[in-house]
Write an enzyme that holds these catalytic residues in place. Sequence first.
Site, PDB file in Angstrom:
ATOM      1  N   CYS A 104       3.195  -3.747   1.661  1.00 48.10           N
ATOM      2  CA  CYS A 104       3.442  -2.316   1.577  1.00 48.10           C
ATOM      3  C   CYS A 104       2.142  -1.516   1.712  1.00 48.10           C
ATOM      4  O   CYS A 104       1.524  -1.512   2.760  1.00 48.10           O
ATOM      5  CB  CYS A 104       4.178  -2.002   0.275  1.00 48.10           C
ATOM      6  N   HIS A 105       1.688  -0.851   0.646  1.00 50.56           N
ATOM      7  CA  HIS A 105       0.439  -0.089   0.652  1.00 50.56           C
ATOM      8  C   HIS A 105      -0.766  -0.950   0.258  1.00 50.56           C
ATOM      9  O   HIS A 105      -1.890  -0.452   0.215  1.00 50.56           O
ATOM     10  CB  HIS A 105       0.540   1.109  -0.302  1.00 50.56           C
TER      11      HIS A 105
END
Length: 170
Positions: A104-105
């Site tokens: 994800c991030h």
Amino acid sequence: MGKQIAVLMTDLFEESEFTEPKKALTEAGHNVVVIEKEKGKMLKGKNGNEPISVDASIDDVKPSEFDALLIPGGFSPDILRADDRFVKFAKEFMESQKPVFTICHGPQLLITAETLKGRDVTGYKSIHIDIKNAGATLHDEEVVVCQNQLVTSRTPADLDAFNREMLKLL
């Protein structure tokens, strides 16, 4: 023999991106150590689920004590990359070719560590341009394994593939 897995995260992490890999790792016999600024602190995820206890302070650990690094997503990686201690810790894993797993991030921490140039990477859609600007080749796929070291995925929907490749690499 089980491996020691460092996890860099702080408040507002994406819960499933920690709990699902942790479950897969511990079921495979590995030890997972949550690292943040303050040992014993209770971290709150971005969805408000059960808090997670910090096992070790970043000041009390060294990358050499661990076999691999996990960086869950959410807002946590963006918060952590403002602290040079976490950036340096992640950078040492990448430079020493130890396994790094991020979703994800999570790649934001590796972008700040300037370790993605020439790598094959994926991540959450909103950081695709950041990945490209870091010199990486972006792949919009559920999981990307680069140089038998770096495993990246996009979202919680990719966790099955992420966990499979993470465990395969270990």
